[in-house]
Scaffold this motif. Structure first.
Motif, PDB file in Angstrom:
ATOM      1  N   ALA A 114     -11.661 -33.599 -40.424  1.00 48.12           N
ATOM      2  CA  ALA A 114     -10.868 -33.548 -41.643  1.00 48.12           C
ATOM      3  C   ALA A 114     -10.341 -32.130 -41.866  1.00 48.12           C
ATOM      4  N   PRO A 115      -9.101 -32.000 -42.324  1.00 49.61           N
ATOM      5  CA  PRO A 115      -8.556 -30.652 -42.562  1.00 49.61           C
ATOM      6  C   PRO A 115      -9.384 -29.812 -43.518  1.00 49.61           C
ATOM      7  N   PHE A 116     -10.056 -30.435 -44.482  1.00 50.49           N
ATOM      8  CA  PHE A 116     -10.830 -29.644 -45.443  1.00 50.49           C
ATOM      9  C   PHE A 116     -12.103 -29.071 -44.842  1.00 50.49           C
ATOM     10  N   SER A 117     -12.571 -29.596 -43.716  1.00 50.29           N
ATOM     11  CA  SER A 117     -13.830 -29.146 -43.122  1.00 50.29           C
ATOM     12  C   SER A 117     -13.694 -27.707 -42.641  1.00 50.29           C
ATOM     13  N   SER A 118     -14.607 -26.840 -43.051  1.00 50.02           N
ATOM     14  CA  SER A 118     -14.527 -25.415 -42.711  1.00 50.02           C
ATOM     15  C   SER A 118     -14.633 -25.198 -41.206  1.00 50.02           C
ATOM     16  N   ARG A 119     -13.942 -24.173 -40.743  1.00 45.03           N
ATOM     17  CA  ARG A 119     -13.870 -23.875 -39.313  1.00 45.03           C
ATOM     18  C   ARG A 119     -14.635 -22.602 -38.958  1.00 45.03           C
ATOM     19  N   GLY A 120     -14.981 -22.524 -37.646  1.00 49.31           N
ATOM     20  CA  GLY A 120     -15.476 -21.284 -37.086  1.00 49.31           C
ATOM     21  C   GLY A 120     -14.298 -20.387 -36.770  1.00 49.31           C
ATOM     22  N   PRO A 121     -14.485 -19.246 -36.128  1.00 47.76           N
ATOM     23  CA  PRO A 121     -15.751 -18.820 -35.518  1.00 47.76           C
ATOM     24  C   PRO A 121     -16.765 -18.296 -36.526  1.00 47.76           C
ATOM     25  N   ASN A 122     -17.969 -18.114 -36.032  1.00 46.38           N
ATOM     26  CA  ASN A 122     -19.066 -17.589 -36.826  1.00 46.38           C
ATOM     27  C   ASN A 122     -18.733 -16.159 -37.245  1.00 46.38           C
ATOM     28  N   PRO A 123     -18.616 -15.872 -38.546  1.00 48.06           N
ATOM     29  CA  PRO A 123     -18.215 -14.528 -38.971  1.00 48.06           C
ATOM     30  C   PRO A 123     -19.312 -13.482 -38.852  1.00 48.06           C
ATOM     31  N   ALA A 124     -20.561 -13.920 -38.707  1.00 50.39           N
ATOM     32  CA  ALA A 124     -21.676 -12.969 -38.652  1.00 50.39           C
ATOM     33  C   ALA A 124     -22.141 -12.692 -37.231  1.00 50.39           C
ATOM     34  N   THR A 125     -22.220 -13.727 -36.414  1.00 55.20           N
ATOM     35  CA  THR A 125     -22.694 -13.591 -35.035  1.00 55.20           C
ATOM     36  C   THR A 125     -21.679 -14.283 -34.142  1.00 55.20           C
ATOM     37  N   HIS A 126     -20.771 -13.517 -33.557  1.00 51.26           N
ATOM     38  CA  HIS A 126     -19.606 -14.076 -32.874  1.00 51.26           C
ATOM     39  C   HIS A 126     -19.974 -14.955 -31.681  1.00 51.26           C
ATOM     40  N   ASN A 127     -21.117 -14.683 -31.039  1.00 44.61           N
ATOM     41  CA  ASN A 127     -21.478 -15.432 -29.837  1.00 44.61           C
ATOM     42  C   ASN A 127     -22.437 -16.589 -30.108  1.00 44.61           C
ATOM     43  N   ILE A 128     -22.537 -16.993 -31.364  1.00 38.84           N
ATOM     44  CA  ILE A 128     -23.239 -18.223 -31.731  1.00 38.84           C
ATOM     45  C   ILE A 128     -22.190 -19.179 -32.282  1.00 38.84           C
ATOM     46  N   ALA A 247     -32.049  -7.134 -32.463  1.00 37.97           N
ATOM     47  CA  ALA A 247     -30.933  -6.789 -31.582  1.00 37.97           C
ATOM     48  C   ALA A 247     -29.610  -6.750 -32.338  1.00 37.97           C
ATOM     49  N   GLN A 248     -29.538  -7.467 -33.459  1.00 36.41           N
ATOM     50  CA  GLN A 248     -28.339  -7.441 -34.309  1.00 36.41           C
ATOM     51  C   GLN A 248     -28.191  -6.097 -35.017  1.00 36.41           C
ATOM     52  N   GLY A 249     -29.252  -5.289 -35.004  1.00 37.01           N
ATOM     53  CA  GLY A 249     -29.204  -3.994 -35.656  1.00 37.01           C
ATOM     54  C   GLY A 249     -30.050  -3.901 -36.903  1.00 37.01           C
ATOM     55  N   TYR A 250     -30.815  -4.954 -37.196  1.00 35.03           N
ATOM     56  CA  TYR A 250     -31.680  -4.920 -38.367  1.00 35.03           C
ATOM     57  C   TYR A 250     -32.838  -3.958 -38.116  1.00 35.03           C
ATOM     58  N   ASN A 251     -33.148  -3.137 -39.118  1.00 36.07           N
ATOM     59  CA  ASN A 251     -34.357  -2.329 -39.016  1.00 36.07           C
ATOM     60  C   ASN A 251     -35.529  -3.128 -39.578  1.00 36.07           C
ATOM     61  N   THR A 252     -36.714  -2.558 -39.509  1.00 35.41           N
ATOM     62  CA  THR A 252     -37.911  -3.295 -39.919  1.00 35.41           C
ATOM     63  C   THR A 252     -37.842  -3.721 -41.383  1.00 35.41           C
ATOM     64  N   LYS A 253     -37.314  -2.842 -42.238  1.00 35.03           N
ATOM     65  CA  LYS A 253     -37.234  -3.153 -43.671  1.00 35.03           C
ATOM     66  C   LYS A 253     -36.334  -4.357 -43.918  1.00 35.03           C
ATOM     67  N   SER A 273     -31.710  -9.848 -26.222  1.00 37.39           N
ATOM     68  CA  SER A 273     -32.291 -10.659 -27.296  1.00 37.39           C
ATOM     69  C   SER A 273     -31.220 -11.339 -28.136  1.00 37.39           C
ATOM     70  N   LEU A 274     -29.965 -10.836 -28.061  1.00 35.57           N
ATOM     71  CA  LEU A 274     -28.863 -11.483 -28.765  1.00 35.57           C
ATOM     72  C   LEU A 274     -28.515 -12.826 -28.136  1.00 35.57           C
ATOM     73  N   ASP A 275     -28.894 -12.999 -26.879  1.00 41.30           N
ATOM     74  CA  ASP A 275     -28.571 -14.222 -26.148  1.00 41.30           C
ATOM     75  C   ASP A 275     -29.640 -15.267 -26.428  1.00 41.30           C
ATOM     76  N   LEU A 276     -29.555 -15.871 -27.613  1.00 39.45           N
ATOM     77  CA  LEU A 276     -30.521 -16.903 -27.982  1.00 39.45           C
ATOM     78  C   LEU A 276     -30.419 -18.100 -27.042  1.00 39.45           C
TER      79      LEU A 276
END
Length: 727
Positions: A114-128, A247-253, A273-276
């Motif tokens: 359906a046209p209303f259905s939201s599309r990718g790509p993934n805005p946060a993790t491009h390779n997922i 691997a996404q760049g998150y620190n421990t906090k 590790s980015l390659d889930l």
């Protein structure tokens, strides 16, 4: 037949809306009452309904994609057919028309997205790749709350126990049901294993019908018959996701914001590790670059104890895709084997599709492969705090600021079970709904809402019955769509967690509901909500809740959003949840418009009303403006009063001649910022120049302001008054 009028000929000149579009209060009742109105856009029908019209004809670009119920007889036509009706209006002295009751017909192109259905790509993790897959979400007949109007318009007094609506909200519980079905066969499978089974058994969809290809439908259309027996699965555990976040760049906090425990990022974490171990392959590349990339995957045998799978790859021109090894031989169930998929070459289009199928003669385990280009219309960089400060001081740089947007939350929540926790014996004897909680973080209730889990708008009843409703024969929407209604897994029980209200779904309520659902021991969470989706998972309450659910063996099935067909509009895209797009089914509801000259035009509408083939005058909305009544702003319908509507609703006609104006120059705005406590450094981030803070501009922050009306007998110059306590 009834008179027909063009909405643009009946405008309310004091309304903010052009009457062409038939919004509420934009039409002149005296010109519209008892007539059919031709509108230039798709609306909910409340404008013509409130103006006393007997029907509405709407026109738009995608009349074959969206069917909905209206509070009055209506039909949604193409611009082409709408233009023909407009020509009829302009060429006929007394134009008339009637709108026929909808009838069900076959959509021969289905399934498509359906046209209303939201599309990718993934805005946060491009390779997922997101969405993960598609499920039926158009023209779905399911249960409805009898206290909610079937059109969703509060003035519509029609009531029914079933309704036909569309959205990814309807697609999500279809996937939830199949996930529950899989779990009944494989109770020990992880959330990732269940998602893998759903994706690798999905039916491939056509890129010719869906130009956005996998960004529209993911792995394809859900197949509930194949899903419980996928042959191979791609599993992921919580530690893999933690390494992925590091691997996404998150620190421990930041990591601990998501995990809620003492997880730490190790120095050993690298880009691998980015390659889930995801059951799809997505590769984002810069423009004009050649490709050379390796994906590493591990599959677990859940099919035949002794089996040999061969890799079958389909790839487009310009790409070389190789799998090593290309044969996987298993000698036992639950055995794991790994392979590498290498992509090399170039692409000439923005997105190209390929696929990998592992085939042992019995099971075909299919994974989509997508390679696409990305570009940016701005300057984005990952910087340390020191680097950001250095860049901010360079000539020509106005400001450097982080990529963030915060939720507005309020503390506390109400919660109440309508029934106690049940023993096994009680559970087996229980009705469909075994318990319900509600969460409302201290805000005012809307006029039609209840401080209980009771469904006041129908959405919750609809999606719950799609997932696990009982079998009901003869279900229909006032005679439309008659058939047998049943949930995907009718043997399942439902626990309800009501978190959304007329003013939205708040973070504290979402997280509290996840927490309770996990502690209550649910098997699958179905979540048909969304909206603002932060690009950082540690700011996304749904992603955080779904992570904790995943850790406890619970898959969160979530809707993809209804903001399509624009790219990167996907919601709920965390890699540990399931994101579901909406596909069509093979039926549609057609409502024909018959003009006084005998011409018939076919549109879409869930039109349960009947004009009994009578002809009424037809008018164009743009020709019938409401010149007397402005759009009202009511405390009853806006519980936040001026915090919701400020000075009131815009009035374009009176705005031209206000009588008096309140002016403010640039220096006034700078003084205001200084009075807010901005330092010279902070001030320059906003202004981009060398304005500096002065003690003389500091204002009393405890000042109470007021407002009044200046009146000269002609002009009323009104300013709102509001006093409040800030904490």
């Amino acid at each position: 037949m009834y008179p027909i009028i063009y909405s643009g000929d009946a405008p309310n000149t004091t309304s903010e809306f052009n009457s062409r579009y038939c919004h509420e209060y934009s039409l002149d009742q005296n010109l519209v009452k008892g007539k059919i109105v031709l509108c230039d856009a798709l609306t909910d029908g409340s404008g013509p309904f409130l103006a006393g019209a007997v029907g509405a004809v709407m026109q738009g670009r995608n009349p074959n994609s969206q069917t909905m119920a209206f509070p009055l007889p209506a039909s949604y036509l193409s611009f082409e057919n709408g233009g023909k009706i407009r020509t009829y209006l302009n060429s006929t002295r007394s134009p008339t028309a009637t709108i026929l009751r909808s009838n069900e017909s076959k959509d021969t192109l289905a399934p498509y997205i359906a046209p209303f259905s939201s599309r990718g790509p993934n805005p946060a993790t491009h390779n997922i790749l997101k969405p993960d897959l598609a499920a039926p979400g158009v023209n779905i007949l399911a249960a409805w709350s009898p206290i909610s109007p079937i059109s969703g318009v509060e003035f519509d007094k029609r009531s029914n126990s079933y309704n036909i609506i569309s959205g990814t909200s309807m697609a999500c519980p279809h996937a939830t049901a199949v996930a529950t079905y899989i779990k009944s066969f494989h109770p020990t499978w992880s959330p990732a294993s269940i998602r893998s089974a759903l994706m690798t058994t999905a039916d491939p969809m056509s890129a010719e019908k869906n130009p956005d290809a996998e960004f529209a439908y993911g792995a394809g259309n859900i197949n509930p018959l194949k899903a419980p027996n996928p042959g191979l699965i791609y599993d992921i555990d919580a530690l893999d996701y933690i390494k992925f976040l590091c691997a996404q760049g998150y620190n421990t906090k930041l990591l601990q914001y998501v995990t809620g425990d003492k997880s730490r990022c190790s120095k050993e974490t690298d880009e691998k590790s980015l390659d889930l171990n995801y059951p799809s392959f997505a590769l984002s590349i810069p423009l004009s670059n050649s490709i050379s990339h390796v994906f590493n995957r591990t599959v677990t045998n859940v099919g035949s104890s002794t089996s040999t799978y061969k890799a079958i790859v389909t790839s487009p021109h310009g790409l070389s895709i190789k799998v090593n090894p290309s044969v996987l031989s298993f000698t036992s169930l639950k055995q794991k084997l790994s392979f590498a998929l290498t992509i090399e070459g170039t692409i000439e289009k923005q997105i190209v599709s390929a696929s990998l199928i592992w085939d042992d003669g019995t099971f075909q385990v299919r994974s989509p492969i997508v390679v696409y280009t990305k570009s940016f219309n701005g300057f984005v960089a990952k910087l340390t705090k020191e680097e950001a400060q250095k860049l901010a001081g360079m000539e020509g740089i106005v400001s450097v600021f982080p990529n963030e947007k915060n939720y507005s939350t309020q503390p506390g929540h109400g919660t109440s079970w309508t029934s106690p926790r049940l023993s096994k014996e009680q559970f087996l004897k229980a009705s469909k709904i075994i318990g319900a909680r509600y969460y409302h973080s201290g805000r005012k209730l809307g006029a039609s809402e209840f401080a209980s889990p009771r469904d006041s708008e129908g959405h919750g009843s609809h999606i719950a019955s799609i997932a696990a409703g009982n079998v009901v024969s003869g279900a229909s929407l006032l005679g439309l769509g008659t058939g047998t209604a049943r949930g995907g897994v009718r043997s399942a029980r439902i626990s309800v967690y009501k978190i959304c209200w007329s003013d939205g779904c708040f973070v504290v309520d979402i997280l509290a509901a996840f927490d309770d659902a996990i502690n209550d021991g649910v098997d699958i969470i179905s979540l048909s909500i969304g909206g603002f989706s932060p690009l950082d998972y540690f700011k996304d309450s749904i992603a955080i809740g779904a992570f904790h659910a995943m850790r406890n063996g619970i898959l969160t099935s979530s809707f993809a959003g209804n903001s399509g067909p624009s790219p990167a509009t996907i919601m709920n895209f965390s890699p540990w949840s399931l994101s579901v797009a909406a596909s069509t089914i093979d039926r549609k509801f057609v409502a024909k418009v018959k003009l006084g000259d005998g011409e018939l035009y076919e549109g879409l509408s869930i039109n349960t009303s009947e004009l009994q083939n009578k002809k009424f005058p037809i008018v164009y909305g743009g020709d019938v403006p409401n010149t007397k009544e402005a759009y009202p702003m009511s405390v009853d319908t806006n519980i936040d009063v001026e915090f919701a509507y400020r000075a009131g609703h815009i009035n374009p006609m009176r705005a031209i001649n206000p009588g008096l104006v309140y002016d403010a120059e640039e220096v006034d705005c700078v003084n205001f910022l200084c009075g807010q406590g901005y330092s010279s450094k902070s001030l320059r981030l906003v202004t981009g120049n060398n304005f500096s803070y002065s003690e003389a501009t500091k204002m009393d922050r405890n000042t109470i302001s007021g407002s009044f009306i200046w009146y000269d007998g002609v002009h009323q110059v009104r300013s709102p008054v509001i006093a409040y306590v800030s904490f």
